[in-house]
Write a protein that holds these residues in place. Structure first.
Motif, PDB file in Angstrom:
ATOM      1  N   GLN A  11      -0.673   2.369   4.688  1.00 25.25           N
ATOM      2  CA  GLN A  11       0.399   3.148   4.883  1.00 25.25           C
ATOM      3  C   GLN A  11       1.233   2.643   6.138  1.00 25.25           C
ATOM      4  O   GLN A  11       0.676   2.471   7.302  1.00 25.25           O
ATOM      5  CB  GLN A  11       0.087   4.620   5.236  1.00 25.25           C
ATOM      6  CG  GLN A  11      -0.528   5.676   4.076  1.00 25.25           C
ATOM      7  CD  GLN A  11       0.333   5.870   2.866  1.00 25.25           C
ATOM      8  OE1 GLN A  11       1.612   5.844   3.033  1.00 25.25           O
ATOM      9  NE2 GLN A  11      -0.047   6.241   1.820  1.00 25.25           N
ATOM     10  N   ILE A  12       2.487   2.135   5.690  1.00 25.06           N
ATOM     11  CA  ILE A  12       3.431   1.660   6.727  1.00 25.06           C
ATOM     12  C   ILE A  12       4.688   2.757   6.728  1.00 25.06           C
ATOM     13  O   ILE A  12       5.505   2.735   5.670  1.00 25.06           O
ATOM     14  CB  ILE A  12       3.551   0.131   6.320  1.00 25.06           C
ATOM     15  CG1 ILE A  12       2.615  -0.785   6.403  1.00 25.06           C
ATOM     16  CG2 ILE A  12       4.891  -0.180   7.561  1.00 25.06           C
ATOM     17  CD1 ILE A  12       2.739  -1.852   6.016  1.00 25.06           C
ATOM     18  N   ASP A  13       5.046   3.237   7.895  1.00 21.80           N
ATOM     19  CA  ASP A  13       6.065   4.436   7.910  1.00 21.80           C
ATOM     20  C   ASP A  13       6.002   5.135   6.763  1.00 21.80           C
ATOM     21  O   ASP A  13       7.017   5.587   6.240  1.00 21.80           O
ATOM     22  CB  ASP A  13       7.367   3.584   7.928  1.00 21.80           C
ATOM     23  CG  ASP A  13       7.368   2.497   8.983  1.00 21.80           C
ATOM     24  OD1 ASP A  13       6.841   2.817  10.181  1.00 21.80           O
ATOM     25  OD2 ASP A  13       8.028   1.560   9.218  1.00 21.80           O
ATOM     26  N   GLN A  37       4.736   5.060   3.951  1.00 21.08           N
ATOM     27  CA  GLN A  37       4.936   4.471   2.423  1.00 21.08           C
ATOM     28  C   GLN A  37       3.617   3.607   2.424  1.00 21.08           C
ATOM     29  O   GLN A  37       3.423   2.898   3.023  1.00 21.08           O
ATOM     30  CB  GLN A  37       6.270   3.704   2.339  1.00 21.08           C
ATOM     31  CG  GLN A  37       6.566   2.914   1.113  1.00 21.08           C
ATOM     32  CD  GLN A  37       6.768   3.610  -0.317  1.00 21.08           C
ATOM     33  OE1 GLN A  37       7.412   4.516  -0.112  1.00 21.08           O
ATOM     34  NE2 GLN A  37       5.695   3.448  -1.043  1.00 21.08           N
ATOM     35  N   ALA A  38       3.037   3.565   0.964  1.00 19.93           N
ATOM     36  CA  ALA A  38       2.115   2.861   0.680  1.00 19.93           C
ATOM     37  C   ALA A  38       2.495   1.302   0.279  1.00 19.93           C
ATOM     38  O   ALA A  38       3.600   1.081  -0.176  1.00 19.93           O
ATOM     39  CB  ALA A  38       1.536   3.279  -0.792  1.00 19.93           C
ATOM     40  N   HIS A  39       1.640   0.423   0.981  1.00 21.41           N
ATOM     41  CA  HIS A  39       1.956  -1.184   0.465  1.00 21.41           C
ATOM     42  C   HIS A  39       0.694  -1.656   0.272  1.00 21.41           C
ATOM     43  O   HIS A  39      -0.276  -1.469   0.752  1.00 21.41           O
ATOM     44  CB  HIS A  39       2.267  -1.464   2.058  1.00 21.41           C
ATOM     45  CG  HIS A  39       3.851  -1.265   2.473  1.00 21.41           C
ATOM     46  ND1 HIS A  39       4.201   0.125   2.860  1.00 21.41           N
ATOM     47  CD2 HIS A  39       4.897  -1.925   2.589  1.00 21.41           C
ATOM     48  CE1 HIS A  39       5.539   0.054   2.958  1.00 21.41           C
ATOM     49  NE2 HIS A  39       6.067  -1.209   2.875  1.00 21.41           N
ATOM     50  N   GLN A  59       2.140  -2.320 -11.106  1.00 22.78           N
ATOM     51  CA  GLN A  59       3.334  -2.906 -10.470  1.00 22.78           C
ATOM     52  C   GLN A  59       3.303  -4.472 -10.309  1.00 22.78           C
ATOM     53  O   GLN A  59       1.938  -5.000  -9.931  1.00 22.78           O
ATOM     54  CB  GLN A  59       3.513  -2.150  -9.022  1.00 22.78           C
ATOM     55  CG  GLN A  59       4.806  -2.843  -8.560  1.00 22.78           C
ATOM     56  CD  GLN A  59       5.368  -1.968  -7.230  1.00 22.78           C
ATOM     57  OE1 GLN A  59       4.928  -0.776  -7.181  1.00 22.78           O
ATOM     58  NE2 GLN A  59       6.134  -2.322  -6.298  1.00 22.78           N
ATOM     59  N   SER A  90       2.464  -7.898   3.834  1.00 20.76           N
ATOM     60  CA  SER A  90       2.541  -6.442   2.944  1.00 20.76           C
ATOM     61  C   SER A  90       3.596  -6.403   2.012  1.00 20.76           C
ATOM     62  O   SER A  90       4.855  -7.094   2.244  1.00 20.76           O
ATOM     63  CB  SER A  90       2.517  -5.353   3.811  1.00 20.76           C
ATOM     64  OG  SER A  90       3.594  -5.407   4.622  1.00 20.76           O
ATOM     65  N   TYR A  91       3.617  -5.705   0.889  1.00 20.87           N
ATOM     66  CA  TYR A  91       4.484  -5.697  -0.050  1.00 20.87           C
ATOM     67  C   TYR A  91       4.650  -3.992  -0.583  1.00 20.87           C
ATOM     68  O   TYR A  91       3.545  -3.402  -0.925  1.00 20.87           O
ATOM     69  CB  TYR A  91       4.104  -6.190  -1.341  1.00 20.87           C
ATOM     70  CG  TYR A  91       3.700  -7.857  -0.986  1.00 20.87           C
ATOM     71  CD1 TYR A  91       4.521  -8.769  -0.977  1.00 20.87           C
ATOM     72  CD2 TYR A  91       2.268  -8.093  -0.944  1.00 20.87           C
ATOM     73  CE1 TYR A  91       4.277 -10.002  -0.643  1.00 20.87           C
ATOM     74  CE2 TYR A  91       1.983  -9.296  -0.483  1.00 20.87           C
ATOM     75  CZ  TYR A  91       2.702 -10.286  -0.500  1.00 20.87           C
ATOM     76  OH  TYR A  91       2.368 -11.526  -0.130  1.00 20.87           O
ATOM     77  N   LYS A  92       5.914  -3.485  -0.467  1.00 14.72           N
ATOM     78  CA  LYS A  92       5.977  -2.283  -0.803  1.00 14.72           C
ATOM     79  C   LYS A  92       5.548  -1.542  -2.150  1.00 14.72           C
ATOM     80  O   LYS A  92       6.018  -2.481  -3.185  1.00 14.72           O
ATOM     81  CB  LYS A  92       7.453  -1.556  -0.326  1.00 14.72           C
ATOM     82  CG  LYS A  92       7.710  -0.366  -0.564  1.00 14.72           C
ATOM     83  CD  LYS A  92       9.357   0.133  -0.350  1.00 14.72           C
ATOM     84  CE  LYS A  92       9.713   1.625  -0.454  1.00 14.72           C
ATOM     85  NZ  LYS A  92      10.890   1.721  -0.092  1.00 14.72           N
ATOM     86  N   LEU A  93       4.838  -0.768  -2.314  1.00 16.12           N
ATOM     87  CA  LEU A  93       4.387  -0.073  -3.774  1.00 16.12           C
ATOM     88  C   LEU A  93       5.429   1.057  -3.992  1.00 16.12           C
ATOM     89  O   LEU A  93       5.484   1.919  -3.267  1.00 16.12           O
ATOM     90  CB  LEU A  93       3.047   0.284  -3.794  1.00 16.12           C
ATOM     91  CG  LEU A  93       1.741  -0.817  -3.580  1.00 16.12           C
ATOM     92  CD1 LEU A  93       0.667  -0.196  -3.153  1.00 16.12           C
ATOM     93  CD2 LEU A  93       1.816  -1.641  -4.531  1.00 16.12           C
ATOM     94  N   ASP A  94       5.810   0.733  -5.217  1.00 10.31           N
ATOM     95  CA  ASP A  94       6.819   1.914  -5.581  1.00 10.31           C
ATOM     96  C   ASP A  94       6.139   2.604  -6.839  1.00 10.31           C
ATOM     97  O   ASP A  94       6.067   1.835  -8.016  1.00 10.31           O
ATOM     98  CB  ASP A  94       8.005   1.353  -6.090  1.00 10.31           C
ATOM     99  CG  ASP A  94       9.101   0.940  -4.713  1.00 10.31           C
ATOM    100  OD1 ASP A  94       9.072   1.597  -3.815  1.00 10.31           O
ATOM    101  OD2 ASP A  94       9.619  -0.168  -4.922  1.00 10.31           O
TER     102      ASP A  94
END
Length: 250
Positions: A167-169, A171-173, A198, A213-217
């Protein structure tokens, strides 16, 4: 019938606009005409120089500039490499060997360092062609300085990448830790499991001894998620290790 009066200033502006449109109409698709015999350079620490070949398969003559610079593409930071020749003419159907020479340096010895080799092509203008806009295109390829003490095969170290979801800010990454001394240039990363998926195309590379890291949507961080990826090896070939299970949130 009313006549339309246009001031001399507007007339000149209109004519200039037409000239610009005419020039733009002659601009070709921005695709490099010259080619390099490789997609990356691995410069071993015990080498004094490496050679590349720049070819001109087109029907046009080019002036060619070559140089090495940083990943940030700045022109002020000194780099310990110099390309020779730095400027040359390349006729149609011809090729030129370019030698990259190593200068004295204090680069890290426990990991690779990243630079870029640049080739800029400048079309030779034909004297009889008026109002033709020439565009100087540039090709950049990665140059990895690999210290002489790093004897392992980078392909075999791909299995050592450590994947997790963090979790970064809020948001799952997807996070990857690279404990190896080598850069990992990803072509594709895929996360899937429990009906979720994804895909990241051309994601940011993983740097040596660091994390990325890469943001997971739309991906819920649940047990059973797997990651599969493909990367580029020293020769520009695609490498795709087996999928691995993603570690749960800490």
């Amino acid at each position: 019938m009313h006549s339309l009066n246009i001031s001399p200033i507007l007339s000149k502006a209109f004519a200039s606009g037409l000239l610009v449109l005419g020039l733009l109409a002659q601009v070709p698709t921005s695709q490099a005409a010259l080619s390099i015999n490789g997609t990356r350079v691995v410069f071993a620490g015990d080498q004094r120089s490496v050679a590349l070949v720049v070819s001109n398969p087109s029907q046009q003559t080019y002036a060619v500039q070559t140089w090495v610079n940083t990943e940030r593409d700045d022109t002020t930071t000194a780099v310990p490499f110099i390309a020779s020749p730095p400027l040359f003419r390349l006729d149609p159907g011809k090729e030129q060997q370019v030698q990259i020479n190593r200068l004295p340096n204090d680069l890290p010895q426990d990991r690779e360092s990243l630079f870029f080799f640049n080739v800029q092509e400048i079309p030779q203008a034909e004297t009889q062609e008026a109002n033709v806009l020439s565009i100087a295109l540039r090709t950049r390829i990665k140059l990895f300085h690999r210290p002489a003490g790093l004897k392992e095969n980078p392909r075999q170290r791909l299995q050592d990448l450590q994947w997790s979801i963090r979790q970064i800010d809020g948001q799952a990454h997807l996070a990857v830790h690279n404990p190896t001394p080598f850069h990992v240039s990803f072509l594709r990363i895929e996360v899937k499991g429990n009906g979720q998926q994804q895909i990241f195309n051309s994601p940011a590379m993983a740097y040596p001894l660091s994390s990325q890291s890469y943001k997971l949507d739309g991906i819920k961080p649940v047990a059973g998620l797997q990651v599969s990826f493909s990367a580029v090896d020293d020769y520009g070939a695609r490498v795709a290790p087996p999928p691995v299970v993603i570690q749960p949130l800490p």
